[in-house]
Design a protein around this motif. Structure first.
Motif, PDB file in Angstrom:
ATOM      1  N   SER A  70       0.762  -1.378  -0.132  1.00 24.85           N
ATOM      2  CA  SER A  70       0.207  -0.058  -0.057  1.00 24.85           C
ATOM      3  C   SER A  70       1.057   1.318  -0.270  1.00 24.85           C
ATOM      4  CB  SER A  70      -0.727  -0.257   1.363  1.00 24.85           C
ATOM      5  OG  SER A  70      -1.731   1.526   1.259  1.00 24.85           O
ATOM      6  N   VAL A  71       0.391   2.470  -1.313  1.00 25.31           N
ATOM      7  CA  VAL A  71       1.275   3.505  -0.909  1.00 25.31           C
ATOM      8  C   VAL A  71       0.538   4.044   0.554  1.00 25.31           C
ATOM      9  CG1 VAL A  71       2.081   3.053  -3.226  1.00 25.31           C
ATOM     10  CG2 VAL A  71       0.562   4.601  -2.773  1.00 25.31           C
ATOM     11  N   GLY A  72      -0.291   3.965   0.731  1.00 28.47           N
ATOM     12  CA  GLY A  72      -1.047   4.986   1.886  1.00 28.47           C
ATOM     13  C   GLY A  72      -2.157   5.766   1.374  1.00 28.47           C
ATOM     14  N   ASP A  73      -2.691   6.960   1.765  1.00 26.37           N
ATOM     15  CA  ASP A  73      -4.294   7.170   1.680  1.00 26.37           C
ATOM     16  C   ASP A  73      -4.029   8.087   0.313  1.00 26.37           C
ATOM     17  OD1 ASP A  73      -3.090   9.386   2.416  1.00 26.37           O
ATOM     18  OD2 ASP A  73      -3.502   9.704   4.259  1.00 26.37           O
ATOM     19  N   ARG A  74      -4.905   8.964   0.089  1.00 28.69           N
ATOM     20  CA  ARG A  74      -4.655  10.031  -1.724  1.00 28.69           C
ATOM     21  C   ARG A  74      -4.017  10.927  -1.060  1.00 28.69           C
ATOM     22  NH1 ARG A  74      -6.769  10.420  -5.783  1.00 28.69           N
ATOM     23  NH2 ARG A  74      -8.121  12.671  -6.809  1.00 28.69           N
ATOM     24  N   THR A  75      -4.198  11.014   0.005  1.00 27.51           N
ATOM     25  CA  THR A  75      -3.561  12.972  -0.062  1.00 27.51           C
ATOM     26  C   THR A  75      -1.834  12.550   0.167  1.00 27.51           C
ATOM     27  OG1 THR A  75      -4.710  13.811   1.462  1.00 27.51           O
ATOM     28  CG2 THR A  75      -3.131  14.904   1.843  1.00 27.51           C
ATOM     29  N   SER A  76      -1.408  12.054   1.196  1.00 28.31           N
ATOM     30  CA  SER A  76      -0.046  11.724   1.163  1.00 28.31           C
ATOM     31  C   SER A  76       0.643  10.722   0.140  1.00 28.31           C
ATOM     32  CB  SER A  76       0.932  10.605   2.312  1.00 28.31           C
ATOM     33  OG  SER A  76      -0.558   9.148   1.897  1.00 28.31           O
ATOM     34  N   TRP A  77      -0.414   9.838  -0.958  1.00 24.34           N
ATOM     35  CA  TRP A  77       0.562   9.911  -2.552  1.00 24.34           C
ATOM     36  C   TRP A  77       0.401  10.917  -2.763  1.00 24.34           C
ATOM     37  CZ3 TRP A  77       2.746   6.523  -4.701  1.00 24.34           C
ATOM     38  CH2 TRP A  77       2.426   6.548  -6.884  1.00 24.34           C
ATOM     39  N   LYS A  78      -0.682  11.363  -3.371  1.00 23.29           N
ATOM     40  CA  LYS A  78      -0.755  12.936  -4.373  1.00 23.29           C
ATOM     41  C   LYS A  78       0.960  13.804  -4.192  1.00 23.29           C
ATOM     42  CE  LYS A  78      -3.744  11.325  -6.560  1.00 23.29           C
ATOM     43  NZ  LYS A  78      -3.610  11.598  -8.074  1.00 23.29           N
ATOM     44  N   PRO A  80       4.088  15.159  -3.589  1.00 22.29           N
ATOM     45  CA  PRO A  80       5.616  14.742  -5.028  1.00 22.29           C
ATOM     46  C   PRO A  80       6.484  14.861  -3.864  1.00 22.29           C
ATOM     47  CG  PRO A  80       4.944  17.522  -4.890  1.00 22.29           C
ATOM     48  CD  PRO A  80       3.632  16.941  -4.226  1.00 22.29           C
ATOM     49  N   ASN A  81       6.277  14.769  -2.807  1.00 21.56           N
ATOM     50  CA  ASN A  81       7.482  14.273  -2.523  1.00 21.56           C
ATOM     51  C   ASN A  81       6.982  12.409  -1.318  1.00 21.56           C
ATOM     52  OD1 ASN A  81       9.306  16.519  -2.628  1.00 21.56           O
ATOM     53  ND2 ASN A  81       8.538  17.665  -1.522  1.00 21.56           N
ATOM     54  N   ASN A  82       6.033  12.093  -1.650  1.00 19.44           N
ATOM     55  CA  ASN A  82       5.501  10.773  -1.097  1.00 19.44           C
ATOM     56  C   ASN A  82       7.212  10.210  -1.122  1.00 19.44           C
ATOM     57  OD1 ASN A  82       4.648   8.194  -1.302  1.00 19.44           O
ATOM     58  ND2 ASN A  82       3.460   8.857  -0.740  1.00 19.44           N
ATOM     59  N   GLU A  83       7.082   9.314  -0.472  1.00 23.97           N
ATOM     60  CA  GLU A  83       8.441   7.955  -0.478  1.00 23.97           C
ATOM     61  C   GLU A  83       8.868   7.003  -1.314  1.00 23.97           C
ATOM     62  OE1 GLU A  83       8.469   6.166   3.129  1.00 23.97           O
ATOM     63  OE2 GLU A  83       6.905   4.620   3.504  1.00 23.97           O
ATOM     64  N   PHE A  84       7.544   6.392  -2.250  1.00 23.88           N
ATOM     65  CA  PHE A  84       6.786   5.666  -2.865  1.00 23.88           C
ATOM     66  C   PHE A  84       7.949   6.663  -4.555  1.00 23.88           C
ATOM     67  CE2 PHE A  84       4.798   3.898  -0.431  1.00 23.88           C
ATOM     68  CZ  PHE A  84       5.129   2.097  -0.381  1.00 23.88           C
ATOM     69  N   ARG A  85       7.224   7.873  -4.548  1.00 26.95           N
ATOM     70  CA  ARG A  85       7.880   8.326  -5.537  1.00 26.95           C
ATOM     71  C   ARG A  85       8.968   8.972  -5.524  1.00 26.95           C
ATOM     72  NH1 ARG A  85       3.700  10.682  -8.281  1.00 26.95           N
ATOM     73  NH2 ARG A  85       1.426  10.783  -6.759  1.00 26.95           N
ATOM     74  N   VAL A  86       9.877   9.338  -4.587  1.00 28.38           N
ATOM     75  CA  VAL A  86      11.031   9.606  -4.811  1.00 28.38           C
ATOM     76  C   VAL A  86      12.584   8.393  -4.596  1.00 28.38           C
ATOM     77  CG1 VAL A  86      11.001  12.045  -4.077  1.00 28.38           C
ATOM     78  CG2 VAL A  86      10.980  10.136  -1.877  1.00 28.38           C
ATOM     79  N   ASN A  87      11.907   7.555  -4.011  1.00 24.88           N
ATOM     80  CA  ASN A  87      12.105   6.612  -3.870  1.00 24.88           C
ATOM     81  C   ASN A  87      13.634   6.186  -4.551  1.00 24.88           C
ATOM     82  OD1 ASN A  87      13.188   3.245  -3.887  1.00 24.88           O
ATOM     83  ND2 ASN A  87      13.544   4.053  -1.967  1.00 24.88           N
ATOM     84  N   GLU A  88      14.931   6.175  -5.091  1.00 24.45           N
ATOM     85  CA  GLU A  88      15.543   6.184  -6.499  1.00 24.45           C
ATOM     86  C   GLU A  88      15.547   4.430  -6.892  1.00 24.45           C
ATOM     87  OE1 GLU A  88      19.672   6.839  -6.069  1.00 24.45           O
ATOM     88  OE2 GLU A  88      18.860   8.833  -5.313  1.00 24.45           O
ATOM     89  N   LYS A  89      14.993   3.308  -5.977  1.00 26.67           N
ATOM     90  CA  LYS A  89      15.032   1.871  -6.470  1.00 26.67           C
ATOM     91  C   LYS A  89      13.307   2.152  -7.533  1.00 26.67           C
ATOM     92  CE  LYS A  89      18.143  -0.297  -3.790  1.00 26.67           C
ATOM     93  NZ  LYS A  89      17.987  -0.858  -2.409  1.00 26.67           N
ATOM     94  N   LEU A  90      12.081   2.486  -6.487  1.00 28.36           N
ATOM     95  CA  LEU A  90      10.915   2.745  -7.464  1.00 28.36           C
ATOM     96  C   LEU A  90      10.398   3.877  -8.265  1.00 28.36           C
ATOM     97  CD1 LEU A  90      10.068   1.298  -3.913  1.00 28.36           C
ATOM     98  CD2 LEU A  90       9.987  -0.229  -5.689  1.00 28.36           C
ATOM     99  N   ARG A  91      10.399   5.401  -8.160  1.00 23.42           N
ATOM    100  CA  ARG A  91      10.244   5.844  -8.568  1.00 23.42           C
ATOM    101  C   ARG A  91       8.952   6.052  -9.019  1.00 23.42           C
ATOM    102  NH1 ARG A  91      15.604   8.877 -10.652  1.00 23.42           N
ATOM    103  NH2 ARG A  91      17.011   9.342  -8.795  1.00 23.42           N
ATOM    104  N   LEU A  92       7.607   5.604  -8.415  1.00 28.64           N
ATOM    105  CA  LEU A  92       6.771   5.215  -8.819  1.00 28.64           C
ATOM    106  C   LEU A  92       5.607   6.408  -9.849  1.00 28.64           C
ATOM    107  CD1 LEU A  92       5.147   2.942  -6.238  1.00 28.64           C
ATOM    108  CD2 LEU A  92       6.388   2.346  -8.476  1.00 28.64           C
ATOM    109  N   LYS A  93       4.796   6.669 -10.942  1.00 27.65           N
ATOM    110  CA  LYS A  93       4.657   7.561 -11.029  1.00 27.65           C
ATOM    111  C   LYS A  93       3.180   7.757 -10.998  1.00 27.65           C
ATOM    112  CE  LYS A  93       8.322   9.207 -13.602  1.00 27.65           C
ATOM    113  NZ  LYS A  93       8.818   9.114 -13.232  1.00 27.65           N
ATOM    114  N   GLY A  94       2.848   6.189 -10.901  1.00 22.68           N
ATOM    115  CA  GLY A  94       0.436   6.039 -10.911  1.00 22.68           C
ATOM    116  C   GLY A  94       0.333   4.566  -9.898  1.00 22.68           C
TER     117      GLY A  94
END
Length: 125
Positions: A70-78, A80-94
């Motif tokens: 789980s990437v968390g709730d909608r607010t935390s996912w949105k 831009p500094n969400n840990e899943f978005r900025v993690n160098e191994k993942l860099r999730l975009k959606g």
């Protein structure tokens, strides 16, 4: 049968990946968190993709591991500094994002609801 595990934070995800580092294949699915009232993800693409991925997983190699995170709730996912978005191994975009660790294999958002793409994704190369 594919071993399935679930986590709800980035650190727990990487702990599971490390735990299964000797497995030939580790798949990961990143989805929006579940609403406590309904039990469904806040992400409509995740809700529609889940049964398609579950069915496709039946064609995965038996010694594979499948981690749902789980990437968390909608607010935390949105954020831009969400840990899943900025993690160098993942860099999730959606979300949903389905990927194979240590591989370029990846499906994102509506592609995760395409049964043919999901079936091909889980086929061992």
């Amino acid at each position: 049968m594919v071993l399935q595990e679930s986590v709800d934070c980035l650190s727990s995800f990487f702990e599971l990946v490390a735990k299964h580092k000797d497995q030939k294949i580790v798949y990961a699915l990143f989805c929006g968190g579940s609403d406590s009232a309904t039990g469904e993800s806040w992400c409509p693409d995740c809700v529609s993709a889940e049964p398609v991925i579950e069915k496709g997983l039946a064609g995965a190699p038996e010694d594979a591991v499948f981690i749902k995170c789980s990437v968390g709730d909608r607010t935390s996912w949105k954020d831009p500094n969400n840990e899943f978005r900025v993690n160098e191994k993942l860099r999730l975009k959606g979300v949903p994002t389905l990927l194979q660790m240590n591989s370029p294999k990846k499906l994102v958002e509506e592609d995760c609801s395409n049964a043919d793409l999901v079936e091909m994704f889980f086929q061992d190369d």
